[in-house]
Design a protein around this motif. Structure first.
Motif, PDB file in Angstrom:
ATOM      1  N   TRP C 232       0.649   9.523   3.056  1.00  0.00           N
ATOM      2  CA  TRP C 232      -0.417   9.355   2.061  1.00  0.00           C
ATOM      3  C   TRP C 232      -0.086   9.984   0.707  1.00  0.00           C
ATOM      4  CZ3 TRP C 232      -2.842  13.726   0.221  1.00  0.00           C
ATOM      5  CH2 TRP C 232      -2.667  14.898   0.959  1.00  0.00           C
ATOM      6  N   VAL C 233       0.787  11.018   0.697  1.00  0.00           N
ATOM      7  CA  VAL C 233       1.123  11.665  -0.588  1.00  0.00           C
ATOM      8  C   VAL C 233       1.808  10.664  -1.517  1.00  0.00           C
ATOM      9  CG1 VAL C 233       2.366  13.545  -1.676  1.00  0.00           C
ATOM     10  CG2 VAL C 233       1.359  13.871   0.582  1.00  0.00           C
ATOM     11  N   ASP C 234       2.838   9.994  -0.987  1.00  0.00           N
ATOM     12  CA  ASP C 234       3.539   8.996  -1.797  1.00  0.00           C
ATOM     13  C   ASP C 234       2.603   7.875  -2.219  1.00  0.00           C
ATOM     14  OD1 ASP C 234       5.800  10.359  -1.680  1.00  0.00           O
ATOM     15  OD2 ASP C 234       6.775   9.141  -0.118  1.00  0.00           O
ATOM     16  N   ALA C 235       1.773   7.430  -1.286  1.00  0.00           N
ATOM     17  CA  ALA C 235       0.861   6.324  -1.570  1.00  0.00           C
ATOM     18  C   ALA C 235      -0.067   6.691  -2.720  1.00  0.00           C
ATOM     19  CB  ALA C 235       0.055   5.975  -0.326  1.00  0.00           C
ATOM     20  N   ILE C 236      -0.604   7.896  -2.686  1.00  0.00           N
ATOM     21  CA  ILE C 236      -1.551   8.294  -3.720  1.00  0.00           C
ATOM     22  C   ILE C 236      -0.866   8.428  -5.075  1.00  0.00           C
ATOM     23  CG2 ILE C 236      -2.865  10.317  -4.518  1.00  0.00           C
ATOM     24  CD1 ILE C 236      -4.166  10.382  -1.810  1.00  0.00           C
ATOM     25  N   PHE C 237       0.376   8.928  -5.057  1.00  0.00           N
ATOM     26  CA  PHE C 237       1.045   9.104  -6.360  1.00  0.00           C
ATOM     27  C   PHE C 237       1.581   7.813  -6.952  1.00  0.00           C
ATOM     28  CE2 PHE C 237       0.836  13.600  -5.447  1.00  0.00           C
ATOM     29  CZ  PHE C 237       0.623  14.116  -6.715  1.00  0.00           C
ATOM     30  N   THR C 238       2.025   6.881  -6.105  1.00  0.00           N
ATOM     31  CA  THR C 238       2.650   5.689  -6.679  1.00  0.00           C
ATOM     32  C   THR C 238       1.697   4.507  -6.829  1.00  0.00           C
ATOM     33  OG1 THR C 238       3.496   5.301  -4.474  1.00  0.00           O
ATOM     34  CG2 THR C 238       5.071   6.102  -6.096  1.00  0.00           C
ATOM     35  N   VAL C 239       0.868   4.235  -5.838  1.00  0.00           N
ATOM     36  CA  VAL C 239       0.077   3.003  -5.894  1.00  0.00           C
ATOM     37  C   VAL C 239      -1.373   3.246  -6.311  1.00  0.00           C
ATOM     38  CG1 VAL C 239      -0.597   0.933  -4.640  1.00  0.00           C
ATOM     39  CG2 VAL C 239       1.548   2.032  -4.103  1.00  0.00           C
ATOM     40  N   ALA C 240      -1.947   4.371  -5.898  1.00  0.00           N
ATOM     41  CA  ALA C 240      -3.372   4.592  -6.167  1.00  0.00           C
ATOM     42  C   ALA C 240      -3.750   4.481  -7.645  1.00  0.00           C
ATOM     43  CB  ALA C 240      -3.803   5.935  -5.591  1.00  0.00           C
ATOM     44  N   PRO C 241      -2.937   5.022  -8.575  1.00  0.00           N
ATOM     45  CA  PRO C 241      -3.332   4.878  -9.980  1.00  0.00           C
ATOM     46  C   PRO C 241      -3.486   3.426 -10.408  1.00  0.00           C
ATOM     47  CG  PRO C 241      -1.559   6.465  -9.784  1.00  0.00           C
ATOM     48  CD  PRO C 241      -1.721   5.834  -8.441  1.00  0.00           C
ATOM     49  N   TRP C 242      -2.580   2.558  -9.910  1.00  0.00           N
ATOM     50  CA  TRP C 242      -2.654   1.134 -10.280  1.00  0.00           C
ATOM     51  C   TRP C 242      -3.862   0.479  -9.631  1.00  0.00           C
ATOM     52  CZ3 TRP C 242       0.436  -0.281 -14.083  1.00  0.00           C
ATOM     53  CH2 TRP C 242       1.557   0.516 -14.335  1.00  0.00           C
ATOM     54  N   TRP C 243      -4.066   0.811  -8.391  1.00  0.00           N
ATOM     55  CA  TRP C 243      -5.211   0.266  -7.650  1.00  0.00           C
ATOM     56  C   TRP C 243      -6.494   0.619  -8.412  1.00  0.00           C
ATOM     57  CZ3 TRP C 243      -8.404   3.068  -3.669  1.00  0.00           C
ATOM     58  CH2 TRP C 243      -9.234   2.188  -2.977  1.00  0.00           C
ATOM     59  N   GLN C 244      -6.601   1.882  -8.799  1.00  0.00           N
ATOM     60  CA  GLN C 244      -7.791   2.357  -9.515  1.00  0.00           C
ATOM     61  C   GLN C 244      -7.922   1.676 -10.868  1.00  0.00           C
ATOM     62  OE1 GLN C 244      -7.703   4.603 -12.325  1.00  0.00           O
ATOM     63  NE2 GLN C 244      -9.921   4.879 -12.420  1.00  0.00           N
ATOM     64  N   ARG C 245      -6.774   1.487 -11.531  1.00  0.00           N
ATOM     65  CA  ARG C 245      -6.779   0.926 -12.879  1.00  0.00           C
ATOM     66  C   ARG C 245      -7.381  -0.475 -12.908  1.00  0.00           C
ATOM     67  NH1 ARG C 245      -1.730   1.113 -17.040  1.00  0.00           N
ATOM     68  NH2 ARG C 245      -2.598  -0.249 -18.628  1.00  0.00           N
TER      69      ARG C 245
END
Lengths: 133, 277, 280
Positions: C232-245
């Protein structure tokens, strides 16, 4: 004598009519469309259409699909005019593939909320003005 | 009786000619042109001055204002062309008229012609002549020439214009410039450092974060899946792009920084030169 | 005989005076002609010449005409200045009304409805029923622009003649139509917060709705995939910002699309009212 009078009356009538026409004509009619929202048509496809070689075509297509499917869904996040993607493709056209891409990477790091004081403000787009030089 | 009729006709003729000339006479046109000029309607003013100058080609003040209205409309090229057509002899012009042609020549980047023009004037006093020379040097960005000219031509009783122009020149000369090569080198070693050196701290910080996070992602990818890691290669490539971009950007920013400092001083100096005459 | 001569001279002198006045008049006539021909800059210049040399009584009317040259070129803020100046010096009610109503047209184009309303309330239109109608029409337009449709209805009704009952009824139905409030930007906003893309579809932009949903669920799939493969650490740092955006982008866009559609609906209804009132 009578002829002269008739002509005089006709002329004055015509001028009066045009006077009325000019009075009524324009200034209210401009209100008819005053509430119609101004739609800005965007055309992103000309980089694809004008591509001279396959590499140009690829960059053009990347730009077109980014603008159509991704950028359109984004908030207005880029602080510059032209936007980063437009800057990138213009940069590639003006500086060549390698230097153009490098320059575009630099633009991405310059695009942030603290860029304000370093660039002139463009009234029309309400963005900071930073074209490819 | 015939004599009387002649007399009436004369009166009638005088009156009618007077009235038809009235509004468009030289004096009235001049008044109106001045009004248009002073109310800032330069495009209308230039049309009106054209007619004024046509009616009286010796009105050098109006020629000056005609040229100025073209300049204010950013039509310097046309202004210079009209100056060529309207003014035959360029020596010993009235100062106001001289200054307009001088500005037009400079705006059209015809520096040699401008220098020639300055040499032909005998109506200029020493301060004005020196100001004109400094203005020419600065608009060609020959700051060193400007500086040595100023130091060689300091006058006992300087006008405030001349003194402040001299101050601007000396201030610019003592200003430290940023080295593009140093900026690029700094960014090569520590991402973003070159940007910080040129005064763009935020750009530098963002670059450091972008490059750092991409490098870290890439590192994690390679660490986990070895050399075949897709994530490692993708983030590595993006991070590398940002790194090279930042080096190039630092070099450019240093150059632009120097350019904009020069532009700032150039504008300050222009303000003085454009007011001085 | 001498008396006769004096009389002749006096008469001719009077003629000369008349001829001089005539030349300002002919200048205005020339400017009018240029105005009709669409040469607005030239006309503006000649009106100003007439202003400059003409008698002081004509200053008001000529200022209005100069303003007209800018209004025709859709330079509303420039035109407004001339009308404003004219309205301050004109004494004649009818001309003052002309200046002020033209000024309010400029203000409406610049969306300064409040200011236009103030001007219109302060203008006297008792001299003609037609002017009163026009004033009420402009007031109605201002209230319409502000979204106050009830007040707009009152003024649009006053803009019509007593007997025009059918038209009044039509305007009433138009102004009570649900289309004026639909699609509601706030509804679209909340719909897209709950189900990404739904607010856009509600607003009538099907393509954008699908696009938004695809991005949202695409990034969500990527996020889940990464959580399972890399943690989940990698997921939150790499994809979550785009998902949120694109999630945020989606619901902000939904609101904007709804707003634009509603504006278009309102513009359409206003256009119908405009024709009902102004075409007789």
């Amino acid at each position: 004598m009578r002829k002269v009078k008739t002509i005089g009356i006709v002329i004055s009538f015509i001028s009066f009519a045009t006077f009325l026409g000019a009075q009524d004509r324009s200034y209210l009619s401009s209100l008819e469309n005053t509430f119609t929202p101004q739609m800005h048509e965007h055309h992103y496809s000309h980089y694809v259409k004008d591509a001279k070689n396959p590499l140009d075509f690829i960059f053009g297509a990347l730009y077109l699909s980014y603008k159509t499917f991704i950028s359109s869904q984004d908030m207005e996040s880029c602080v510059f005019h032209p936007s980063c993607s437009t800057y990138a493709i213009e940069s590639i056209q003006k500086k060549g593939y390698i230097l153009g891409v490098i320059n575009a990477f630099d633009r991405l790091t310059r695009c942030h909320p603290f860029a304000g004081p370093n660039y002139p403000y463009d009234e029309k787009s309400q963005r900071l003005y930073d074209p490819v030089d | 009786m015939i004599r009387w009729i002649k007399f009436f006709c004369l009166i009638l003729l005088l009156d009618v000619s007077g009235s038809s000339q009235g509004l468009f006479s030289y004096e009235n046109s001049l008044q109106f042109a001045d009004y248009l000029f002073e109310s800032g309607q330069f495009s209308l003013a230039s049309e009106e001055y054209e007619r004024v100058v046509f009616l009286n080609p010796h009105d050098s003040a109006s020629i000056g204002r005609l040229l100025e209205s073209y300049r204010m409309q950013n039509r310097s090229e046309l202004g210079l062309k009209r100056a060529g057509q309207l003014i035959g002899d360029r020596d010993d012009l009235p100062v106001k008229l001289f200054s307009q042609i001088y500005y037009l020549e400079m705006e059209n980047k015809r520096f040699e012609e401008a220098e020639q023009l300055v040499k032909l004037q005998s109506n200029l006093d020493d301060t004005q002549k020196n100001l004109a020379h400094l203005g020419l040097a600065i608009s060609q960005n020959k700051w060193n020439d400007a500086r040595s000219y100023y130091l060689n031509h300091q006058m006992a009783e300087e006008s405030p214009y001349y003194t402040s122009l001299g101050n601007i020149i000396q201030e610019y000369s003592s200003k430290r410039k940023k080295s593009p090569l140093l900026a690029a080198t700094l960014s090569t070693i520590i991402p973003g450092a070159g940007k910080a050196y040129t005064g763009r701290w935020a750009d530098g910080a963002i670059a450091l974060v972008f490059i750092g996070s991409n490098a870290w992602q890439s590192y994690r990818g390679f660490e986990k899946d070895g050399i075949k890691s897709v994530r490692g290669w993708v983030f590595g490539a993006i991070g590398f792009g940002f790194w090279v971009g930042n080096i190039y950007g630092s070099y450019q920013t240093a150059r632009q920084h120097n350019q904009s400092v020069m532009q700032k001083y150039h504008d300050k100096a222009s303000d003085i030169i454009y007011y001085a005459f | 005989m001498t008396r006769l001569r004096i009389l002749y001279i006096t008469l001719f002198s009077l003629f000369a005076l008349w001829a001089n006045g005539q030349s300002v008049d002919s200048l205005i006539a020339y400017a009018d002609e240029q105005f009709t021909a669409g040469q607005f800059n030239l006309a503006a210049k000649e009106y100003q010449r007439a202003l400059f040399f003409g008698p002081s009584e004509s200053v008001g009317a000529l200022t209005v005409k100069t303003g007209d040259c800018f209004l025709e070129q859709k330079m509303f803020s420039e035109a407004e200045k001339y009308y404003h100046f004219a309205s301050n010096i004109i004494q004649d009610d009818s001309l003052r009304f002309e200046a002020l109503s033209k000024k309010s047209v400029c203000l409406i184009h610049q969306h300064s409805y409040q200011q236009a309303i103030l001007d219109l309330f302060n203008v006297n239109t008792e001299f003609s029923a037609r002017a009163t109608n026009q004033k009420e029409f402009l007031l109605g337009t201002c209230f319409f622009g502000m979204g106050d449709f009830k007040e707009a209805e009152t003024h649009f009704h006053l803009a019509l003649e007593e007997g025009e009952i059918a038209k009044k009824e039509t305007i009433k139905t138009l102004l009570q139509s649900k289309k004026l409030m639909k699609p509601d930007p706030q509804t679209a906003y909340w719909m897209s917060i709950i189900i990404p893309g739904s607010g856009q579809i509600y607003s009538g932009d099907f393509k954008s709705g699908i696009n938004s949903a695809a991005l949202y669920f695409g990034f969500m799939a990527l996020l889940l995939n990464m959580t399972f493969t890399s943690g989940w650490v990698d997921a939150i740092f790499t994809v979550a910002p785009w998902w949120q955006r694109y999630y945020t982008g989606g619901y902000t866009n939904a609101k904007k699309i709804a707003f634009a559609k509603r504006e278009a609906n309102r513009a359409n209804i206003y256009r119908q009212i405009f024709h009902l009132i102004n075409e007789r």
